[in-house]
Design a protein around this motif. Sequence first.
Motif, short mmCIF file in Angstrom:
data_model
loop_
_atom_site.label_atom_id
_atom_site.label_comp_id
_atom_site.label_asym_id
_atom_site.label_seq_id
_atom_site.Cartn_x
_atom_site.Cartn_y
_atom_site.Cartn_z
N MET A 132 5.04 -13.69 -2.85
CA MET A 132 5.27 -12.61 -3.26
C MET A 132 5.40 -11.35 -2.25
SD MET A 132 2.15 -10.32 -5.42
CE MET A 132 2.32 -11.11 -7.14
N THR A 133 6.11 -10.47 -2.25
CA THR A 133 6.50 -9.88 -1.36
C THR A 133 5.42 -8.37 -1.55
OG1 THR A 133 8.75 -10.28 -1.31
CG2 THR A 133 8.00 -8.37 0.04
N ALA A 134 5.01 -7.79 -0.42
CA ALA A 134 4.04 -6.50 -0.64
C ALA A 134 5.10 -5.46 -0.86
CB ALA A 134 3.16 -6.33 0.60
N PHE A 135 4.64 -4.49 -1.81
CA PHE A 135 5.34 -3.40 -2.07
C PHE A 135 5.46 -2.39 -0.77
CE2 PHE A 135 5.71 1.06 -3.57
CZ PHE A 135 6.93 0.93 -4.39
N ASP A 136 6.63 -1.85 -0.65
CA ASP A 136 6.78 -0.71 0.44
C ASP A 136 6.34 0.55 0.02
OD1 ASP A 136 7.48 0.64 2.64
OD2 ASP A 136 9.69 0.28 2.57
N TRP A 137 5.39 1.12 0.03
CA TRP A 137 4.83 2.10 -0.28
C TRP A 137 5.63 3.51 0.23
CZ3 TRP A 137 1.98 1.96 -4.41
CH2 TRP A 137 1.07 1.01 -4.41
N GLN A 138 6.34 3.11 1.48
CA GLN A 138 7.11 4.26 1.83
C GLN A 138 8.32 4.78 0.99
OE1 GLN A 138 7.37 4.61 6.34
NE2 GLN A 138 6.70 2.34 6.13
N LYS A 139 8.68 3.86 0.06
CA LYS A 139 9.62 3.95 -0.83
C LYS A 139 9.43 5.24 -1.79
CE LYS A 139 11.91 -0.59 -0.94
NZ LYS A 139 12.34 -1.56 -1.37
N TYR A 140 7.96 5.76 -1.63
CA TYR A 140 7.73 6.49 -2.86
C TYR A 140 8.28 8.04 -1.92
CZ TYR A 140 4.43 4.66 -6.19
OH TYR A 140 4.01 3.90 -7.13
N ILE A 141 8.49 7.94 -0.65
CA ILE A 141 9.01 9.22 -0.11
C ILE A 141 10.34 9.53 -0.54
CG2 ILE A 141 9.95 10.19 2.06
CD1 ILE A 141 7.02 10.30 1.74
N ALA B 271 4.51 11.73 -2.70
CA ALA B 271 4.48 11.88 -1.26
C ALA B 271 3.03 11.53 -0.70
CB ALA B 271 4.86 12.95 -0.85
N TYR B 272 1.98 12.06 -1.40
CA TYR B 272 0.59 11.52 -0.71
C TYR B 272 0.37 10.13 -1.07
CZ TYR B 272 -4.29 10.81 -1.49
OH TYR B 272 -5.48 9.95 -1.16
N TYR B 273 0.95 9.49 -2.17
CA TYR B 273 0.58 8.12 -2.41
C TYR B 273 1.33 7.14 -1.46
CZ TYR B 273 -2.55 8.53 -6.22
OH TYR B 273 -3.63 8.74 -7.01
N ALA B 274 2.30 7.55 -1.01
CA ALA B 274 3.16 6.92 0.13
C ALA B 274 2.06 6.75 1.20
CB ALA B 274 4.60 7.61 0.48
N THR B 275 1.61 7.88 1.69
CA THR B 275 0.76 7.91 2.84
C THR B 275 -0.49 7.14 2.48
OG1 THR B 275 -0.03 10.24 2.25
CG2 THR B 275 1.88 10.02 3.92
N PHE B 276 -1.19 7.75 1.59
CA PHE B 276 -2.61 7.02 1.05
C PHE B 276 -2.45 5.67 1.22
CE2 PHE B 276 -5.15 5.05 -1.85
CZ PHE B 276 -6.44 5.10 -1.19
N ASN B 277 -1.47 4.87 0.45
CA ASN B 277 -1.75 3.60 0.41
C ASN B 277 -1.20 2.82 1.92
OD1 ASN B 277 -2.19 2.44 -2.41
ND2 ASN B 277 -0.42 4.09 -2.56
N ARG B 278 -0.38 3.64 2.58
CA ARG B 278 -0.24 3.18 4.08
C ARG B 278 -1.56 3.01 4.80
NH1 ARG B 278 -0.06 0.66 7.77
NH2 ARG B 278 1.37 0.77 9.63
N ALA B 279 -2.03 4.43 4.69
CA ALA B 279 -3.34 4.47 5.43
C ALA B 279 -4.30 3.29 4.99
CB ALA B 279 -3.97 5.76 5.23
#
Length: 127
Positions: A1-10, A32-40
């Motif tokens: 299973m591959t991890a989701f790339d949260w940056q795609k939310y941008i 945009a917030y969730y892209a950064t929050f999940n990466r953080a």
Amino acid sequence: MTAFDWQKYILVAEKLQIDDSEESNRSGISRAYYATFNRAKILCLNEKLITTADERDFTGGIHSKVIKLLLGEDNHELNSIGHKLKTLRFRRNNADYKTYCDESGTSKLLMDTINKAKELLADMKAY
């Protein structure tokens, strides 16, 4: 299973920006917030600031926890990431919960939020 790339939310936020409606602007700010929050959150896991059990906290407390942990860090870069994430969370909360549109539903704020999110994601690349 591959991890989701949260940056795609941008990319989603940028697509929503095209519509230029209040609902699209608000949704774009949220994405945009969730892209950064999940990466953080991943950064905090990697730095052993939180555990995988913390990550599974879906009550909303994990948002505050990640920000507080980063703000409490002596490492200037991590502390700066915490400040930037806190600003984006404030915008997301306004976009998601404020009934009356002031600035939270504008395309100008969405554009600025996307730019700030991209900067924050770049800051986190080292982690």
